[in-house]
Enzyme design. Structure first.
Site, PDB file in Angstrom:
ATOM      1  N   GLN A   1       1.349 -11.190  -3.277  1.00 31.87           N
ATOM      2  CA  GLN A   1       0.189 -10.682  -3.038  1.00 31.87           C
ATOM      3  C   GLN A   1      -0.425 -10.363  -4.378  1.00 31.87           C
ATOM      4  O   GLN A   1       0.168  -9.640  -5.143  1.00 31.87           O
ATOM      5  CB  GLN A   1      -0.104  -9.646  -2.142  1.00 31.87           C
ATOM      6  CG  GLN A   1      -0.037  -9.753  -0.730  1.00 31.87           C
ATOM      7  CD  GLN A   1      -0.450  -8.722  -0.010  1.00 31.87           C
ATOM      8  OE1 GLN A   1       0.203  -7.528  -0.071  1.00 31.87           O
ATOM      9  NE2 GLN A   1      -0.855  -8.784   1.258  1.00 31.87           N
TER      10      GLN A   1
ATOM     11  N   CYS B   1       0.743  -1.255  -0.153  1.00 30.66           N
ATOM     12  CA  CYS B   1       0.008  -0.085   0.025  1.00 30.66           C
ATOM     13  C   CYS B   1       0.800   1.293   0.059  1.00 30.66           C
ATOM     14  O   CYS B   1       0.410   2.243  -0.904  1.00 30.66           O
ATOM     15  CB  CYS B   1      -1.069   0.026   1.062  1.00 30.66           C
ATOM     16  SG  CYS B   1      -1.354  -1.329   1.779  1.00 30.66           S
TER      17      CYS B   1
ATOM     18  N   ARG C   1       7.276 -10.758   5.743  1.00 37.12           N
ATOM     19  CA  ARG C   1       6.833 -10.401   7.078  1.00 37.12           C
ATOM     20  C   ARG C   1       7.557 -11.435   8.114  1.00 37.12           C
ATOM     21  O   ARG C   1       7.416 -12.721   7.750  1.00 37.12           O
ATOM     22  CB  ARG C   1       5.220 -10.771   7.196  1.00 37.12           C
ATOM     23  CG  ARG C   1       4.616  -9.753   6.288  1.00 37.12           C
ATOM     24  CD  ARG C   1       2.949  -9.789   6.418  1.00 37.12           C
ATOM     25  NE  ARG C   1       2.555  -9.008   5.334  1.00 37.12           N
ATOM     26  CZ  ARG C   1       1.202  -9.018   5.023  1.00 37.12           C
ATOM     27  NH1 ARG C   1       0.399  -9.878   5.664  1.00 37.12           N
ATOM     28  NH2 ARG C   1       0.668  -8.108   4.228  1.00 37.12           N
TER      29      ARG C   1
ATOM     30  N   HIS D   1      -8.461  -1.381  -0.336  1.00 42.84           N
ATOM     31  CA  HIS D   1      -7.548  -2.425  -0.493  1.00 42.84           C
ATOM     32  C   HIS D   1      -8.282  -3.800  -0.927  1.00 42.84           C
ATOM     33  O   HIS D   1      -9.191  -4.175  -0.286  1.00 42.84           O
ATOM     34  CB  HIS D   1      -6.709  -2.817   0.844  1.00 42.84           C
ATOM     35  CG  HIS D   1      -6.310  -1.704   1.690  1.00 42.84           C
ATOM     36  ND1 HIS D   1      -4.830  -1.227   1.428  1.00 42.84           N
ATOM     37  CD2 HIS D   1      -6.986  -0.703   2.451  1.00 42.84           C
ATOM     38  CE1 HIS D   1      -4.669  -0.273   2.324  1.00 42.84           C
ATOM     39  NE2 HIS D   1      -5.810   0.085   2.735  1.00 42.84           N
TER      40      HIS D   1
ATOM     41  N   LYS E   1     -14.551  -4.257   6.715  1.00 41.98           N
ATOM     42  CA  LYS E   1     -13.901  -4.949   5.643  1.00 41.98           C
ATOM     43  C   LYS E   1     -14.793  -6.440   5.149  1.00 41.98           C
ATOM     44  O   LYS E   1     -15.535  -6.669   6.334  1.00 41.98           O
ATOM     45  CB  LYS E   1     -12.656  -5.481   6.006  1.00 41.98           C
ATOM     46  CG  LYS E   1     -12.496  -6.357   7.157  1.00 41.98           C
ATOM     47  CD  LYS E   1     -11.173  -7.027   7.671  1.00 41.98           C
ATOM     48  CE  LYS E   1     -11.074  -7.546   8.795  1.00 41.98           C
ATOM     49  NZ  LYS E   1      -9.906  -7.952   9.640  1.00 41.98           N
TER      50      LYS E   1
ATOM     51  N   HIS F   1      -5.126  -1.607  -5.303  1.00 38.92           N
ATOM     52  CA  HIS F   1      -5.706  -0.429  -4.469  1.00 38.92           C
ATOM     53  C   HIS F   1      -6.510   0.520  -5.316  1.00 38.92           C
ATOM     54  O   HIS F   1      -6.242   0.570  -6.582  1.00 38.92           O
ATOM     55  CB  HIS F   1      -4.634   0.427  -3.648  1.00 38.92           C
ATOM     56  CG  HIS F   1      -4.023  -0.369  -2.549  1.00 38.92           C
ATOM     57  ND1 HIS F   1      -2.549  -0.881  -3.190  1.00 38.92           N
ATOM     58  CD2 HIS F   1      -4.173  -0.853  -1.497  1.00 38.92           C
ATOM     59  CE1 HIS F   1      -2.272  -1.617  -1.870  1.00 38.92           C
ATOM     60  NE2 HIS F   1      -3.270  -1.526  -1.067  1.00 38.92           N
TER      61      HIS F   1
ATOM     62  N   ASP G   1      -2.302  -8.087  -5.029  1.00 42.64           N
ATOM     63  CA  ASP G   1      -2.739  -6.790  -4.445  1.00 42.64           C
ATOM     64  C   ASP G   1      -3.440  -5.673  -5.301  1.00 42.64           C
ATOM     65  O   ASP G   1      -3.022  -5.492  -6.445  1.00 42.64           O
ATOM     66  CB  ASP G   1      -1.635  -6.244  -3.584  1.00 42.64           C
ATOM     67  CG  ASP G   1      -1.910  -5.582  -2.439  1.00 42.64           C
ATOM     68  OD1 ASP G   1      -3.341  -5.372  -2.243  1.00 42.64           O
ATOM     69  OD2 ASP G   1      -0.947  -5.109  -1.816  1.00 42.64           O
TER      70      ASP G   1
HETATM   71 ZN   LIG Z   1      -3.217  -2.428   0.834  1.00 41.75          ZN
END
Ligand SMILES: [Zn+2]
Ligand SMILES: [Zn+2]
Length: 639
Positions: free
Chosen positions: A382, A335, A364, A512, A466, A386, A384
């Site tokens: 990910q 992000c 992580r 997200h 979420k 946005h 991912d």
């Molecule tokens: Zn994010």
């Protein structure tokens, strides 16, 4: 008299100091027989505890879902008694009920082995058959200390010290054996029932603390009845057969090394599967109007301070220093990088919604004990994205993400998807009006799509509500994969804005979203869901062309070339081995289609197809085989 309120609103008068057991007997003997616990003013309690006046009481029969945790907890006590009877001097540490069963940690010089389990189980069954009453006693701290000191139960002394001052010290006794325990328990050891099994042993540190001695943990599973236990044991056996770590080895997909805990070494076949997932997702995202970006892996601490990760998440981050004394961190999330990309140049309302996607590799630091094959790793990719939009676009964008998620899961064979909506927590930022709108957007998206969902009040993040998508796999296990999260916080932290039609600069709303979540983990789930038999479009090697005789070598090369030109992933096996040997080897690697070529096929320019799982082979002209396989190997397009 005391007056007790029942769930139907009826009031029962009982003599003072009556217990829930007395209440059940007063109502009916058959009810008393079935009742194993009570819920008193919302708290699960023993049947033998005196009821306070004006209490609201609900009687809990043994087949009630709430009794299941008691069954498991009772069994933990029974397990500890069995172990200490069989091996006097073994120290008992801690033994809670857990999902599907229970465990108990013990300290002894030689850890338990799987061979010990049948003996312990037999002793447990004796204790259960004896129906020893559970009795609750309140002791003084000094008495408890003296008892556990004399017994050498050092772990119980630690537990005793952790009971807050002013809280009673309670002991649960079953016959001669006793344990320090908060309770509640059922009436007697017989209530635990016989639908349990000890499953495995493991080493475990006291409260996860690696500086303490290693304890020996015995795990068991338990259910209310034998049918439920049998179903669970069958599922466990099936899960073991499907274990992606084993299949990953057999299919030659990946491996792990001690030099990189929780990081995957992908082999050619595994990487091909991984890239097939990315290729599929890239196509679906492009169709849905996303643009793909890429942000740096290592970024300065200043960025992580702006995003708040440095303050709140540093213990989970991999850090690095360089010669010029700068502090960096490997990105644990994509992000913040995307915020910087959004921040380049002025954005107008006409640019929104802007959907930035990245197959970003994040790192992580997870405790080593938590690592588990591809399912729990320290480095993962990910899918991912946005989405930056205006408040007016929020509902529609949520609806689009929801449709995309469900359509993609269907393409991978997951049709049973549960959705969780987590709403505003107590500690949160932002006005109620903003929360109303963002929760409303998620609800409207789900209602419009007509998909059932469960609401988890107060479980949203402090910056927004979420959705979580939970997949149920072929053997009934649930895997949380996708998320969709509304965020008002990050755009504010980064001072992001867009120019509204009025000319005013406003902060965008940010979503997200990740659909697979972690591609590594999704690969593991996918392999287990299909037990390694991936559909043709996903299989890393779709066809293997194997010869029965050297006389077919040239024809095999032609066949492989033709299939390859048609876009199929083909391998050849020209080794001088028996065809039965070749077939078994490729079946173990889960290649969906094997083509066997002998002298006859070479003469007649045909191919003989053997499908995985089929008992019969089919012989046909090459062109016919190519046509059928190409059709079947097409990636689904989200029907
Ligand atoms: Zn994010
Ligand atoms: Zn207990």
């Amino acid at each position: 008299m005391i007056h007790i309120r029942l769930p139907d609103g009826a009031i029962r008068a009982l003599t003072p100091a009556s217990t829930a057991a007395d209440l059940a007997s007063a109502i009916s003997p058959s009810l008393a027989k079935r009742t194993v616990a009570a819920v008193v003013d919302g708290q699960l309690a023993d049947l033998t505890t005196p009821l306070p006046d004006a209490a609201a009481v609900e009687l809990v029969p043994r087949d009630d879902a709430r009794a299941l945790e008691l069954i498991r907890h009772d069994l933990a006590h029974v397990l500890a008694e069995a172990v200490q009877t069989l091996w006097p001097g073994t120290k008992a540490a801690i033994g809670p009920a857990i999902a599907h069963g229970f465990y108990y940690d013990f300290e002894r010089d030689t850890p338990f082995t799987p061979e010990d389990l049948p003996v312990i189980e037999q002793k447990m069954r004796e204790i259960i058959a004896a129906r020893r009453p559970f009795t609750r006693e309140v002791w003084s701290r000094d008495a408890a200390r003296a008892h556990f000191e004399a017994a050498g139960e050092t772990w119980k002394l630690e537990l005793l010290d952790s009971i807050p001052e002013g809280k009673p010290v309670t002991i649960y006794r079953q016959g001669d054996w006793l344990d320090l325990c908060r309770g509640p328990h059922m009436r007697h050891t017989g209530d635990a029932g016989t639908a349990f099994a000890l499953t495995h042993v493991a080493g475990a540190y006291w409260r996860g603390d690696a500086t303490k001695p290693m304890l020996s943990r015995i795990y068991g599973v338990a259910f209310a009845d034998q049918a439920a236990l049998d179903g669970h044991l069958a599922m466990l056996a099936e899960a073991e057969k499907r274990d992606h770590r084993r299949l990953g080895r057999e299919m030659d997909l990946f491996h792990f090394e001690e030099v990189a805990p929780g990081a995957v070494f992908w082999h050619p076949r595994g990487w091909r599967l991984f890239q097939t997932l990315i290729g599929y997702m890239r196509t679906r995202q492009e169709e849905a109007g996303y643009v793909e970006v890429n942000s740096p892996d290592i970024m300065d601490r200043a960025l992580w301070e702006t995003s708040g990760h440095w303050q709140n998440y540093r213990a989970n981050m991999f850090l690095a220093q360089t010669e010029d004394d700068r502090d960096y961190a490997l990105k644990p999330m994509n992000c913040p990088g995307h915020m910087l990309i959004y921040g380049q140049g002025t954005k107008s309302y006409r640019d929104l919604p802007l959907k930035l996607a990245e197959f970003g590799k994040v790192h992580r630091y997870e405790p080593s004990g938590a690592l588990h094959g591809l399912l729990r790793v320290r480095s993962f990719t990910q899918d991912d994205a946005h989405i930056y939009c205006t408040p007016d676009q929020l509902t529609e964008e949520c609806l689009k993400v929801n449709d995309l998620v469900l359509s993609i899961y269907r393409d991978f064979g997951f049709t049973d998807v549960r959705i969780k909506l987590s709403t505003r927590p107590e500690n949160r930022i932002g006005s109620d009006d903003r929360w109303d709108r963002s929760e409303g957007a998620l609800r409207t998206a789900l209602d419009t799509a007509g998909h059932a969902y469960r609401i988890f009040e107060g479980e949203g993040a402090f910056y927004g509500p979420k959705l979580e998508y939970v997949l149920r796999d072929a053997i009934g296990r649930d895997w949380q994969c996708g998320t969709l999260q509304v965020d008002f916080n990050l755009p504010e932290r980064f001072g992001s804005s867009y120019v509204a039609p009025s000319g005013e600069k406003l902060p965008p709303v940010m979503l997200h979203r990740a659909l697979f979540g972690s591609l590594e983990r999704f690969t593991g789930i996918l392999v287990e869901h299909h037990a390694g038999h991936l559909p043709l479009w996903l299989a890393p090697a779709q066809v293997v062309v194997a010869t029965i005789t050297g006389a077919a070598d040239l024809w095999a090369a032609d066949v492989a070339e033709t299939l390859r030109e048609a876009g199929l992933r083909v391998e050849t096996d020209l080794r001088n081995e028996k065809i039965g040997y070749k077939v078994r080897e490729h079946a173990l690697k889960k290649v969906p289609v094997q083509i066997a070529l002998g002298a006859r096929e070479a003469d007649e320019q045909t191919v003989t197809l053997r499908r995985h799982g089929a008992t019969e082979t089919q012989t046909m002209p090459l062109s016919e085989a190519v046509q059928a396989l190409v059709q079947e190997a097409k990636a689904p397009g989200g029907a």
